[in-house]
Write a protein that holds these residues in place. Sequence first.
Motif, mmCIF file in Angstrom:
data_model
loop_
_atom_site.group_PDB
_atom_site.id
_atom_site.type_symbol
_atom_site.label_atom_id
_atom_site.label_comp_id
_atom_site.label_asym_id
_atom_site.label_seq_id
_atom_site.Cartn_x
_atom_site.Cartn_y
_atom_site.Cartn_z
ATOM 1 N N ILE A 14 6.323 11.193 5.997
ATOM 2 C CA ILE A 14 5.066 10.473 6.213
ATOM 3 C C ILE A 14 4.504 10.902 7.561
ATOM 4 O O ILE A 14 5.213 10.902 8.568
ATOM 5 N N GLU A 15 3.250 11.315 7.542
ATOM 6 C CA GLU A 15 2.570 11.755 8.756
ATOM 7 C C GLU A 15 1.363 10.868 8.997
ATOM 8 O O GLU A 15 0.578 10.616 8.081
ATOM 9 N N VAL A 16 1.213 10.411 10.223
ATOM 10 C CA VAL A 16 0.101 9.554 10.613
ATOM 11 C C VAL A 16 -0.838 10.369 11.485
ATOM 12 O O VAL A 16 -0.395 11.025 12.434
ATOM 13 N N MET A 17 -2.126 10.328 11.163
ATOM 14 C CA MET A 17 -3.131 11.077 11.928
ATOM 15 C C MET A 17 -4.490 10.447 11.691
ATOM 16 O O MET A 17 -4.621 9.547 10.852
ATOM 17 N N ASP A 18 -5.499 10.890 12.436
ATOM 18 C CA ASP A 18 -6.838 10.373 12.158
ATOM 19 C C ASP A 18 -7.276 10.901 10.792
ATOM 20 O O ASP A 18 -6.719 11.867 10.264
ATOM 21 N N THR A 19 -8.269 10.254 10.191
ATOM 22 C CA THR A 19 -8.662 10.587 8.824
ATOM 23 C C THR A 19 -9.177 12.019 8.688
ATOM 24 O O THR A 19 -8.889 12.687 7.695
ATOM 25 N N LEU B 168 6.951 -0.324 8.721
ATOM 26 C CA LEU B 168 6.212 0.074 7.518
ATOM 27 C C LEU B 168 6.537 1.512 7.105
ATOM 28 O O LEU B 168 6.437 1.859 5.932
ATOM 29 N N LEU B 169 6.930 2.318 8.055
ATOM 30 C CA LEU B 169 7.216 3.724 7.777
ATOM 31 C C LEU B 169 8.638 3.959 7.269
ATOM 32 O O LEU B 169 8.955 5.024 6.768
ATOM 33 N N PHE B 170 9.490 2.953 7.382
ATOM 34 C CA PHE B 170 10.891 3.116 7.004
ATOM 35 C C PHE B 170 11.086 3.348 5.510
ATOM 36 O O PHE B 170 11.933 4.139 5.112
ATOM 37 N N GLU B 171 10.336 2.643 4.656
ATOM 38 C CA GLU B 171 10.558 2.750 3.208
ATOM 39 C C GLU B 171 10.343 4.169 2.697
ATOM 40 O O GLU B 171 11.226 4.708 2.021
ATOM 41 N N PRO B 172 9.212 4.809 2.988
ATOM 42 C CA PRO B 172 9.066 6.195 2.527
ATOM 43 C C PRO B 172 10.173 7.099 3.082
ATOM 44 O O PRO B 172 10.748 7.908 2.341
ATOM 45 N N HIS C 226 0.841 -1.200 0.000
ATOM 46 C CA HIS C 226 0.000 0.000 0.000
ATOM 47 C C HIS C 226 0.878 1.252 0.000
ATOM 48 O O HIS C 226 0.589 2.229 -0.691
ATOM 49 N N LEU C 227 1.957 1.215 0.761
ATOM 50 C CA LEU C 227 2.869 2.355 0.784
ATOM 51 C C LEU C 227 3.582 2.511 -0.554
ATOM 52 O O LEU C 227 3.832 3.630 -1.006
ATOM 53 N N GLU C 228 3.868 1.404 -1.225
ATOM 54 C CA GLU C 228 4.465 1.478 -2.561
ATOM 55 C C GLU C 228 3.508 2.170 -3.532
ATOM 56 O O GLU C 228 3.949 2.931 -4.395
ATOM 57 N N ARG C 229 2.223 1.917 -3.389
ATOM 58 C CA ARG C 229 1.238 2.593 -4.247
ATOM 59 C C ARG C 229 1.260 4.104 -4.003
ATOM 60 O O ARG C 229 1.121 4.886 -4.936
#
Length: 126
Positions: free
Chosen positions: A94-99, A83-87, A56-59
């Motif tokens: 890469i930022e993670v937050m609620d939608t 999972l966050l390492f590749e980007p 999914h991150l590759e997409r």
Amino acid sequence: MKLHRDNPNAQNRIRGYGSGEIRINEVSYHQSLIVAPQALELDGIPSDVAQLKSRHLERLLAHAPEIILLGTGSRLIFPPRELLFEPQSRGVGIEVMDTGAACRTFNVLLAEDRVVVALLMLEAGG
């Protein structure tokens, strides 16, 4: 994978977000999706962090973004760090937050002419 492309001169703007719905431009979606300034992806998008995989991150990376937003549903839930390492290793933030926060942030970055892509999760069943 189904791709929907807007007019090449137009940009996707998130017009609304609520329980079980994301409105982009004038269309409401009731599923998780990937949104970039000029592309939407609707197929095979996880509805929660437990389903998130490196593919999914590759997409997301295929859109050549400066920054990735990961909207994790109604609550902020961090995915496994690996999972966050590749980007990050490719120099992509890469930022993670609620939608809801991811929707607002997408529009702000878009207005700043930043190259942003977001994976916005909606929990199954809305």
